[in-house]
Scaffold this motif. Structure first.
Motif, short mmCIF file in Angstrom:
data_model
loop_
_atom_site.label_atom_id
_atom_site.label_comp_id
_atom_site.label_asym_id
_atom_site.label_seq_id
_atom_site.Cartn_x
_atom_site.Cartn_y
_atom_site.Cartn_z
N GLU A 135 48.35 55.70 42.86
CA GLU A 135 47.28 54.70 42.91
C GLU A 135 47.46 53.76 41.74
O GLU A 135 47.73 54.19 40.62
N MET A 136 47.30 52.48 42.03
CA MET A 136 47.51 51.46 41.01
C MET A 136 46.21 50.70 40.78
O MET A 136 45.71 50.04 41.69
N LEU A 137 45.67 50.84 39.59
CA LEU A 137 44.50 50.05 39.23
C LEU A 137 44.97 48.68 38.79
O LEU A 137 45.95 48.59 38.02
N GLY A 138 44.31 47.63 39.24
CA GLY A 138 44.79 46.30 38.86
C GLY A 138 43.67 45.29 38.75
O GLY A 138 42.61 45.43 39.37
N ASN A 139 43.90 44.27 37.91
CA ASN A 139 43.03 43.09 37.93
C ASN A 139 43.94 41.87 38.07
O ASN A 139 45.09 41.87 37.60
N PHE A 140 43.41 40.88 38.76
CA PHE A 140 44.24 39.75 39.20
C PHE A 140 43.46 38.45 39.01
O PHE A 140 42.25 38.42 39.22
N ALA A 141 44.16 37.39 38.62
CA ALA A 141 43.49 36.10 38.50
C ALA A 141 44.48 35.00 38.86
O ALA A 141 45.70 35.16 38.70
N PHE A 142 43.95 33.92 39.36
CA PHE A 142 44.79 32.87 39.96
C PHE A 142 44.45 31.53 39.31
O PHE A 142 43.94 30.62 39.94
N GLY A 143 44.68 31.47 38.02
CA GLY A 143 44.45 30.22 37.30
C GLY A 143 43.19 30.23 36.45
O GLY A 143 43.08 29.47 35.49
N GLY A 144 42.24 31.13 36.78
CA GLY A 144 40.94 31.08 36.08
C GLY A 144 40.87 31.93 34.82
O GLY A 144 39.85 31.92 34.14
N VAL A 145 41.93 32.69 34.52
CA VAL A 145 41.90 33.60 33.37
C VAL A 145 43.15 33.35 32.53
O VAL A 145 44.27 33.36 33.06
N THR A 146 42.98 33.13 31.24
CA THR A 146 44.16 32.89 30.38
C THR A 146 44.83 34.22 30.03
O THR A 146 44.22 35.29 30.11
N ASN B 22 49.00 32.67 36.35
CA ASN B 22 48.20 33.75 36.93
C ASN B 22 48.32 35.05 36.15
O ASN B 22 49.20 35.21 35.30
N ILE B 23 47.44 35.97 36.52
CA ILE B 23 47.45 37.30 35.91
C ILE B 23 47.56 38.34 37.03
O ILE B 23 46.88 38.24 38.06
N ASP B 24 48.40 39.35 36.81
CA ASP B 24 48.53 40.47 37.75
C ASP B 24 48.79 41.71 36.90
O ASP B 24 49.84 41.78 36.26
N THR B 25 47.83 42.61 36.85
CA THR B 25 48.11 43.79 36.04
C THR B 25 48.14 45.05 36.89
O THR B 25 47.48 45.12 37.92
N GLY B 26 48.90 46.03 36.45
CA GLY B 26 49.00 47.29 37.19
C GLY B 26 48.96 48.46 36.24
O GLY B 26 49.81 48.58 35.35
N MET B 27 47.94 49.32 36.41
CA MET B 27 47.83 50.53 35.58
C MET B 27 47.99 51.74 36.51
O MET B 27 47.22 51.91 37.46
N GLY B 28 49.00 52.55 36.27
CA GLY B 28 49.22 53.74 37.10
C GLY B 28 48.09 54.74 36.84
O GLY B 28 47.93 55.23 35.73
N LEU B 29 47.30 55.00 37.89
CA LEU B 29 46.13 55.87 37.69
C LEU B 29 46.54 57.28 37.25
O LEU B 29 45.91 57.87 36.37
N GLU B 30 47.61 57.80 37.85
CA GLU B 30 48.01 59.18 37.51
C GLU B 30 48.50 59.26 36.07
O GLU B 30 48.28 60.25 35.38
N ARG B 31 49.19 58.21 35.62
CA ARG B 31 49.67 58.20 34.22
C ARG B 31 48.49 58.14 33.26
O ARG B 31 48.45 58.80 32.24
N MET B 32 47.52 57.27 33.62
CA MET B 32 46.33 57.16 32.76
C MET B 32 45.59 58.48 32.74
O MET B 32 45.07 58.90 31.70
N ALA B 33 45.55 59.15 33.90
CA ALA B 33 44.87 60.45 33.97
C ALA B 33 45.59 61.46 33.06
O ALA B 33 44.95 62.26 32.38
N ALA B 34 46.93 61.41 33.04
CA ALA B 34 47.68 62.34 32.17
C ALA B 34 47.28 62.10 30.71
O ALA B 34 47.04 63.04 29.95
#
Ligand code: GLY
Length: 448
Positions: free
Chosen positions: A92-103, A225-237
């Protein structure tokens, strides 16, 4: 290792992440299907997949950005899955994304706030990488208080990210957690990017500014743009103070299913541990793929499914589990994950039916195939198994060639893949000729 920060369950991490980004004005999207709405991708492999058209400027989002927890399947390193604690085919990949509106500055500031104030990770154990040429991101991390010796510059291999050969991509900055000197190689210059296990990468912040073209060139995107990916299982570890994704709450429960079925205890024997991990991982891919409408077949995503499912069956046999067993894992997956992914609850019956039929089909030929391969290996002179034998294993006994390769690798034997492909081509040719004959016969019957 006891964690010197609060522990959190997988479900709590997922909610905390998504609540945090919703509180910043990002719209929560459910995970998209594992079957991407994008012909350039075989399977969903990142949270950003479903937002491709927003990056390309073909769609506009009225909110400042988006966030999601995306189910992903990546099989590029399938043969090392289970061998270490970090790789998985399903995650599972937790992510936040923005398309010009976030620096970039805002995205890094949010990331730092989340990990230090919500997850409360100790600052002295956080490390950062930035793309070689990206002075701006380095100065953002520095302005947030990150010391210079916690920032490493890395090149394209580590710090440039793309979901596939074409599409939105860009330089990235990764966040690592220091698992401690005792875990690592001990080299004085050990840092993120080192091959050892000391620094665990858990969050990738991509500054998506290009659209990769078919010819390999990078066209600028209309916005930064912004595209982030946090591996949920890694964060859980990290949040549970364990060394491996397989020791986190959800994965450990799936390992317990294998322990119960096999009578073997985890952490007692390296070989059975490997099989327990492989089945725990593959059972999730298989369940979610079928729940999203993929069926086992000999090509494309259906082949990926078949390969994972048969690999799981092979490892169950190694553990001494007899007969169909995977529905036990489906039960556990529905219990552990059904509240987040209703499709596994709604399609449970289909999943169980497809799995059972595939288990039965492969179960019939598995032992004979294993005996056939063992015999071929015993008679083998040299270190290369011929393509025709690999083809018979595929065609008669249902062994995906990669499984044959894996068994051979244990005996330091390689498989003649070219010879195997030549046999496959001949078979396709025979099938085409047979179809043509049938079509001509049908024409002479109905049209003549
Ligand atoms: N899309 C960012 C990542 O998967 O790392």
């Amino acid at each position: 290792m006891a964690a010197d920060y609060p522990t959190m369950k997988t479900a709590e991490i997922r909610s905390a992440y998504l609540n945090f980004f919703e509180s910043k004005g990002c719209k929560l999207y459910p995970s998209s299907s594992l079957v991407p709405d994008d012909p350039s991708l075989l399977l969903a492999n990142a949270g950003m997949n479903q937002f491709k058209e927003f990056y390309q400027g073909k769609k506009v989002m009225k909110e400042i950005g988006a966030c999601s927890c995306q189910k992903c399947v990546r099989t590029n390193d399938i043969d090392i899955i289970g061998a270490d604690g970090r790789h998985a085919s399903f995650f599972e990949m937790l992510g936040n994304f923005a398309f010009g509106g976030v620096t970039k500055e805002q995205a890094c500031t949010w990331a730092y706030e989340l990990i230090t104030e919500v997850f409360k990770l100790p600052k002295d154990r956080l490390y950062f990488t930035v793309f070689t040429e990206d002075d701006e991101t380095e100065s953002v991390w520095r302005s947030l208080g990150v010391p210079a010796d916690h920032i490493t510059r890395l090149g394209e291999d580590d710090n440039f990210w793309a979901a596939g050969p074409t599409g939105p991509c860009g330089p990235c900055s990764e966040i690592y957690f220091d698992l401690g000197e005792e875990v690592g190689c001990g080299c004085p210059d050990c840092a993120p990017g080192c091959d050892c296990d000391r620094f665990l990468e858990f969050w990738n912040l991509v500054f998506t500014q290009y659209d990769g073209q078919e010819d390999g060139t990078l066209a600028p995107l209309p916005t930064k743009n912004i595209d982030t990916g946090m591996g949920l299982e890694r964060m859980a570890a990290i949040m549970q103070g364990v060394q491996s994704n397989y020791e986190t709450d959800v994965m450990r429960d799936l390992i317990s299913v294998g322990e119960r079925l096999s009578g073997k205890s985890y952490k007692e024997n390296a070989e059975s541990d490997l099989s327990l991990r492989i089945i725990a991982d593959h059972s999730r891919s298989v369940t979610f793929m079928i729940a999203d409408g993929i069926l086992p077949s000999n090509e494309g995503r259906g082949y990926v499914l078949r390969r994972l499912l048969r690999r799981a069956v092979m490892h169950a046999h190694k553990l001494g589990i007899e007969g169909a067993f995977l529905s036990n894992y489906v039960d556990a997956i529905v219990r552990l994950m059904g509240h987040v992914y209703p499709e596994v609850v709604d399609n449970r019956e289909l999943v169980e039916r497809v799995i059972l039929s595939e288990e039965e089909r492969f179960g019939v030929t598995l032992r004979q195939g294993q005996a056939y391969l063992a015999d071929a290996l015993e008679k083998l002179e040299g270190t290369v198994l011929d393509g025709a034998t690999a083809f018979t294993l595929h065609d008669t006994y249902g062994f995906p060639v990669e499984i044959t390769e894996e068994i051979c690798a244990d005996a330091n034997i390689t498989v003649d893949k070219e010879g195997f492909e030549a046999c496959m081509d001949q078979q396709r040719e025979r099938a085409r000729a047979a179809t043509k004959d049938d079509a001509e016969a049908a024409w002479s019957t109905y049209g003549g």
